[in-house]
Design a protein around this motif. Structure first.
Motif, mmCIF file in Angstrom:
data_model
loop_
_atom_site.group_PDB
_atom_site.id
_atom_site.type_symbol
_atom_site.label_atom_id
_atom_site.label_comp_id
_atom_site.label_asym_id
_atom_site.label_seq_id
_atom_site.Cartn_x
_atom_site.Cartn_y
_atom_site.Cartn_z
ATOM 1 N N VAL A 149 0.855 -1.181 0.000
ATOM 2 C CA VAL A 149 0.000 0.000 0.000
ATOM 3 C C VAL A 149 0.898 1.240 0.000
ATOM 4 C CG1 VAL A 149 -1.760 1.301 1.241
ATOM 5 C CG2 VAL A 149 -1.814 -1.203 1.230
ATOM 6 N N VAL A 150 0.762 2.038 -1.020
ATOM 7 C CA VAL A 150 1.542 3.273 -1.118
ATOM 8 C C VAL A 150 0.599 4.436 -0.842
ATOM 9 C CG1 VAL A 150 2.912 4.745 -2.620
ATOM 10 C CG2 VAL A 150 3.082 2.254 -2.808
ATOM 11 N N ARG A 151 0.920 5.231 0.158
ATOM 12 C CA ARG A 151 0.081 6.387 0.474
ATOM 13 C C ARG A 151 0.792 7.649 0.021
ATOM 14 N NH1 ARG A 151 -3.498 6.154 5.631
ATOM 15 N NH2 ARG A 151 -4.080 8.006 4.547
ATOM 16 N N ALA A 152 0.172 8.361 -0.851
ATOM 17 C CA ALA A 152 0.726 9.612 -1.350
ATOM 18 C C ALA A 152 0.047 10.745 -0.598
ATOM 19 C CB ALA A 152 0.513 9.714 -2.844
ATOM 20 N N GLU A 153 0.469 10.977 0.645
ATOM 21 C CA GLU A 153 -0.199 11.948 1.513
ATOM 22 C C GLU A 153 -0.254 13.346 0.915
ATOM 23 O OE1 GLU A 153 -1.816 11.188 4.156
ATOM 24 O OE2 GLU A 153 -1.124 9.148 4.456
ATOM 25 N N ALA A 154 0.784 13.756 0.208
ATOM 26 C CA ALA A 154 0.837 15.133 -0.269
ATOM 27 C C ALA A 154 0.360 15.275 -1.713
ATOM 28 C CB ALA A 154 2.255 15.665 -0.135
ATOM 29 N N GLN A 155 -0.320 14.263 -2.220
ATOM 30 C CA GLN A 155 -0.784 14.302 -3.596
ATOM 31 C C GLN A 155 -2.288 14.523 -3.642
ATOM 32 O OE1 GLN A 155 1.286 13.999 -6.330
ATOM 33 N NE2 GLN A 155 2.871 14.124 -4.754
ATOM 34 N N PRO A 156 -2.769 15.346 -4.576
ATOM 35 C CA PRO A 156 -4.216 15.459 -4.761
ATOM 36 C C PRO A 156 -4.799 14.115 -5.192
ATOM 37 C CG PRO A 156 -3.065 17.187 -5.972
ATOM 38 C CD PRO A 156 -2.028 16.209 -5.468
ATOM 39 N N ILE A 157 -5.994 13.822 -4.753
ATOM 40 C CA ILE A 157 -6.641 12.605 -5.235
ATOM 41 C C ILE A 157 -7.620 12.926 -6.357
ATOM 42 C CG2 ILE A 157 -6.392 11.385 -3.059
ATOM 43 C CD1 ILE A 157 -9.506 11.801 -2.861
ATOM 44 N N ASN A 158 -7.868 14.207 -6.568
ATOM 45 C CA ASN A 158 -8.749 14.626 -7.650
ATOM 46 C C ASN A 158 -7.965 15.478 -8.632
ATOM 47 O OD1 ASN A 158 -10.823 15.458 -9.317
ATOM 48 N ND2 ASN A 158 -11.484 17.071 -7.933
ATOM 49 N N PRO A 159 -7.365 14.871 -9.646
ATOM 50 C CA PRO A 159 -6.536 15.641 -10.570
ATOM 51 C C PRO A 159 -7.321 16.443 -11.602
ATOM 52 C CG PRO A 159 -6.514 13.344 -11.183
ATOM 53 C CD PRO A 159 -7.318 13.442 -9.908
ATOM 54 N N GLU A 160 -8.624 16.125 -11.833
ATOM 55 C CA GLU A 160 -9.269 16.786 -12.965
ATOM 56 C C GLU A 160 -10.764 17.062 -12.829
ATOM 57 O OE1 GLU A 160 -10.113 13.052 -15.899
ATOM 58 O OE2 GLU A 160 -8.037 13.614 -15.612
ATOM 59 N N ILE A 161 -11.430 16.547 -11.834
ATOM 60 C CA ILE A 161 -12.886 16.678 -11.786
ATOM 61 C C ILE A 161 -13.295 17.992 -11.128
ATOM 62 C CG2 ILE A 161 -15.023 15.689 -10.885
ATOM 63 C CD1 ILE A 161 -13.590 12.949 -10.986
ATOM 64 N N ARG A 162 -14.006 18.838 -11.872
ATOM 65 C CA ARG A 162 -14.595 20.089 -11.374
ATOM 66 C C ARG A 162 -13.580 20.936 -10.606
ATOM 67 N NH1 ARG A 162 -19.782 17.228 -8.834
ATOM 68 N NH2 ARG A 162 -19.922 19.147 -7.644
ATOM 69 N N LYS A 163 -12.396 21.103 -11.154
ATOM 70 C CA LYS A 163 -11.323 21.838 -10.478
ATOM 71 C C LYS A 163 -11.620 23.331 -10.350
ATOM 72 C CE LYS A 163 -8.110 20.034 -9.016
ATOM 73 N NZ LYS A 163 -7.945 19.353 -7.708
ATOM 74 N N ALA A 164 -12.600 23.857 -11.067
ATOM 75 C CA ALA A 164 -12.960 25.266 -10.932
ATOM 76 C C ALA A 164 -13.699 25.533 -9.620
ATOM 77 C CB ALA A 164 -13.818 25.710 -12.107
ATOM 78 N N GLU A 165 -14.191 24.474 -8.981
ATOM 79 C CA GLU A 165 -14.914 24.622 -7.721
ATOM 80 C C GLU A 165 -13.938 24.558 -6.549
ATOM 81 O OE1 GLU A 165 -18.333 21.991 -7.421
ATOM 82 O OE2 GLU A 165 -18.480 21.963 -9.604
ATOM 83 N N GLU A 166 -14.188 25.402 -5.520
ATOM 84 C CA GLU A 166 -13.308 25.414 -4.351
ATOM 85 C C GLU A 166 -13.321 24.068 -3.652
ATOM 86 O OE1 GLU A 166 -12.744 27.798 -0.143
ATOM 87 O OE2 GLU A 166 -14.082 28.599 -1.648
ATOM 88 N N LYS A 167 -14.507 23.475 -3.515
ATOM 89 C CA LYS A 167 -14.623 22.155 -2.889
ATOM 90 C C LYS A 167 -15.778 21.415 -3.535
ATOM 91 C CE LYS A 167 -15.941 21.918 1.394
ATOM 92 N NZ LYS A 167 -15.857 22.035 2.859
ATOM 93 N N VAL A 168 -15.511 20.194 -3.975
ATOM 94 C CA VAL A 168 -16.532 19.401 -4.642
ATOM 95 C C VAL A 168 -17.311 18.618 -3.595
ATOM 96 C CG1 VAL A 168 -16.987 17.568 -6.297
ATOM 97 C CG2 VAL A 168 -15.148 19.206 -6.734
ATOM 98 N N VAL A 169 -18.562 19.012 -3.408
ATOM 99 C CA VAL A 169 -19.464 18.324 -2.487
ATOM 100 C C VAL A 169 -20.727 18.008 -3.268
ATOM 101 C CG1 VAL A 169 -20.801 18.480 -0.342
ATOM 102 C CG2 VAL A 169 -18.567 19.609 -0.498
ATOM 103 N N ASP A 170 -21.195 16.781 -3.187
ATOM 104 C CA ASP A 170 -22.429 16.380 -3.845
ATOM 105 C C ASP A 170 -23.416 15.891 -2.807
ATOM 106 O OD1 ASP A 170 -21.726 16.650 -6.726
ATOM 107 O OD2 ASP A 170 -20.144 15.254 -6.117
ATOM 108 N N THR A 171 -24.698 16.047 -3.112
ATOM 109 C CA THR A 171 -25.747 15.650 -2.181
ATOM 110 C C THR A 171 -26.706 14.689 -2.870
ATOM 111 O OG1 THR A 171 -25.625 17.784 -1.069
ATOM 112 C CG2 THR A 171 -27.611 16.489 -0.701
ATOM 113 N N VAL A 172 -27.041 13.622 -2.173
ATOM 114 C CA VAL A 172 -28.046 12.684 -2.642
ATOM 115 C C VAL A 172 -29.213 12.766 -1.665
ATOM 116 C CG1 VAL A 172 -28.587 10.265 -3.067
ATOM 117 C CG2 VAL A 172 -26.310 11.139 -3.623
#
Ligand code: FES
Length: 75
Positions: free
Chosen positions: A5-28
């Motif tokens: 298991v390699v943990r990339a603590e300092a790496q973003p996990i979202n490289p491309e989805i909705r990057k124009a938004e400050e924080k991506v939160v979805d509601t169901v």
């Protein structure tokens, strides 16, 4: 075989989805739930995974990422 298991603590996990938004939160919205609101972690940093504990704030600041929880709300 061993699992590595390699943990990339300092790496973003979202490289491309909705990057124009400050924080991506979805509601169901779900009509029948026992709890009015549950927040599920999508940053993989929560100490209470699968539930969000707010660790995404520290992760986002450290990496420039914009991940936030999935909110499941009673409709
Ligand atoms: Fe991971 Fe909130 S702690 S999304």
């Amino acid at each position: 075989p061993a699992v590595v298991v390699v943990r990339a603590e300092a790496q973003p996990i979202n490289p491309e989805i909705r990057k124009a938004e400050e924080k991506v939160v979805d509601t169901v919205l779900v009509p029948e739930l026992s709890k009015p609101l549950t927040a599920y972690c999508r940053c993989w940093r929560s100490g209470t995974f699968p539930l969000c504990d707010g660790s995404h704030v520290k992760h986002n600041k450290a990496t420039g990422d914009n991940v936030g929880p999935l909110l499941v709300k009673k409709q």
